[in-house]
Design a protein around this motif. Sequence first.
Motif, PDB file in Angstrom:
ATOM      1  N   LEU A 192       0.758  -1.189  -0.037  1.00 18.40           N
ATOM      2  CA  LEU A 192      -0.078  -0.042   0.050  1.00 18.40           C
ATOM      3  C   LEU A 192       0.769   1.465  -0.034  1.00 18.40           C
ATOM      4  O   LEU A 192       0.227   2.053  -0.601  1.00 18.40           O
ATOM      5  N   GLN A 193       2.242   1.214   0.675  1.00 22.14           N
ATOM      6  CA  GLN A 193       3.059   2.251   0.693  1.00 22.14           C
ATOM      7  C   GLN A 193       3.241   2.680  -0.636  1.00 22.14           C
ATOM      8  O   GLN A 193       3.547   3.936  -1.127  1.00 22.14           O
ATOM      9  N   GLN A 194       3.549   1.548  -1.659  1.00 24.92           N
ATOM     10  CA  GLN A 194       3.835   2.071  -3.079  1.00 24.92           C
ATOM     11  C   GLN A 194       2.888   3.026  -3.658  1.00 24.92           C
ATOM     12  O   GLN A 194       3.087   3.836  -4.556  1.00 24.92           O
ATOM     13  N   ASP A 195       1.669   2.696  -3.440  1.00 25.05           N
ATOM     14  CA  ASP A 195       0.464   3.376  -4.120  1.00 25.05           C
ATOM     15  C   ASP A 195      -0.242   4.669  -3.230  1.00 25.05           C
ATOM     16  O   ASP A 195      -0.608   5.657  -3.868  1.00 25.05           O
ATOM     17  N   PHE A 196       0.168   4.674  -1.997  1.00 17.63           N
ATOM     18  CA  PHE A 196      -0.502   5.622  -1.206  1.00 17.63           C
ATOM     19  C   PHE A 196       0.630   6.520  -0.455  1.00 17.63           C
ATOM     20  O   PHE A 196       0.061   7.574   0.513  1.00 17.63           O
ATOM     21  N   LEU A 255      -3.952  -5.177   5.441  1.00 18.80           N
ATOM     22  CA  LEU A 255      -4.714  -4.226   4.317  1.00 18.80           C
ATOM     23  C   LEU A 255      -5.841  -3.579   4.972  1.00 18.80           C
ATOM     24  O   LEU A 255      -6.145  -2.468   4.572  1.00 18.80           O
ATOM     25  N   MET A 256      -6.634  -4.384   5.674  1.00 17.55           N
ATOM     26  CA  MET A 256      -8.005  -3.796   5.859  1.00 17.55           C
ATOM     27  C   MET A 256      -7.836  -2.570   7.311  1.00 17.55           C
ATOM     28  O   MET A 256      -8.502  -1.904   7.152  1.00 17.55           O
ATOM     29  N   LEU A 257      -6.805  -3.170   7.771  1.00 15.63           N
ATOM     30  CA  LEU A 257      -6.503  -2.298   8.997  1.00 15.63           C
ATOM     31  C   LEU A 257      -5.920  -0.892   8.491  1.00 15.63           C
ATOM     32  O   LEU A 257      -6.505   0.135   8.844  1.00 15.63           O
ATOM     33  N   ALA A 282      -4.547  -8.140  -2.054  1.00 13.09           N
ATOM     34  CA  ALA A 282      -4.436  -9.375  -1.389  1.00 13.09           C
ATOM     35  C   ALA A 282      -3.962 -10.515  -2.065  1.00 13.09           C
ATOM     36  O   ALA A 282      -3.058 -11.334  -1.753  1.00 13.09           O
ATOM     37  N   LEU A 283      -4.494 -10.579  -3.221  1.00 18.42           N
ATOM     38  CA  LEU A 283      -4.037 -11.594  -4.243  1.00 18.42           C
ATOM     39  C   LEU A 283      -2.367 -11.558  -4.532  1.00 18.42           C
ATOM     40  O   LEU A 283      -1.844 -12.534  -4.786  1.00 18.42           O
ATOM     41  N   GLN A 284      -2.029 -10.009  -4.451  1.00 20.28           N
ATOM     42  CA  GLN A 284      -0.487  -9.973  -4.726  1.00 20.28           C
ATOM     43  C   GLN A 284       0.275 -10.521  -3.527  1.00 20.28           C
ATOM     44  O   GLN A 284       1.544 -10.971  -3.696  1.00 20.28           O
TER      45      GLN A 284
END
Length: 272
Positions: free
Chosen positions: A72-76, A106-108, A126-128
Amino acid sequence: MIVFPNAKINLGLQVNGKRPDGYHDISTIFYPLPVCDILEAVRAEEFSFHTSGLTIDAPALGNLCIKAYQLLQQDFSLSAVAMHLHKVIPMGAGLGGGSSDGAFTLMLLNRMFNLGLTREQLLGYALQLGSDCPFFIMNEPCFAGGRGEVMEPIQLPSLKNKLFLIVNPGLHINTAWAFSQLKIREPKIHLREVVALPPDQWRDLLVNDFEEVAFEKHAELIDIRSTLYRMGAVFAGMTGTGSTMFGIFDSAPAGYRTAFPSHYFTILQSND
């Protein structure tokens, strides 16, 4: 913020063939159970990750909680967090603990940083992380195909009010080895047809293809299954590639602590 990543079992697991991408096509039913790790994250000056509870015998950088944050850090461009994971679910046991930890991270983070990710977007992330991770975004009984990521929620009313006894003998079964030993066969009956029957009719019909491989190498697993049936289980089997065994009961079996004195075990009510 605190979340409780839960475990899962596989009700049956059929391997249908190898795919061009190196994975295998499977058919299984993922079923969530309320045996949970504890994951906490708070904003911090710098990123940190600590664990307690069961020892995680793997490099921290490979932990799916860290990988989920990095993804998530990569995108946000997330700010730093301090994460603490308390492990309760045994590792490498077919219970999906690591996958659950990654999905719940991820959800947190989605909630903590108000990212606004939809369930479909979370499933993609999640699939990644891994084939089992998307299930924990759904986190309800699902029929799964493909490599495990193609899911369809299903109703299993026959499991309402059933009790599950989970027994982990602490045996490590290498997943790659287990797949390499498989003899792929056409199933006698499809999983969907089996689970439409009452659980006391599942015996010899609800098949985990990895049981043959695991039982041949570890006779102790055969003994555990036999003990579960002697204690009154309406069905007993292995989850994932093992080595955790489970029994489904109409009522709490007497003497299970004596029967499995050296095993990780828990008994709980169905959450269906």
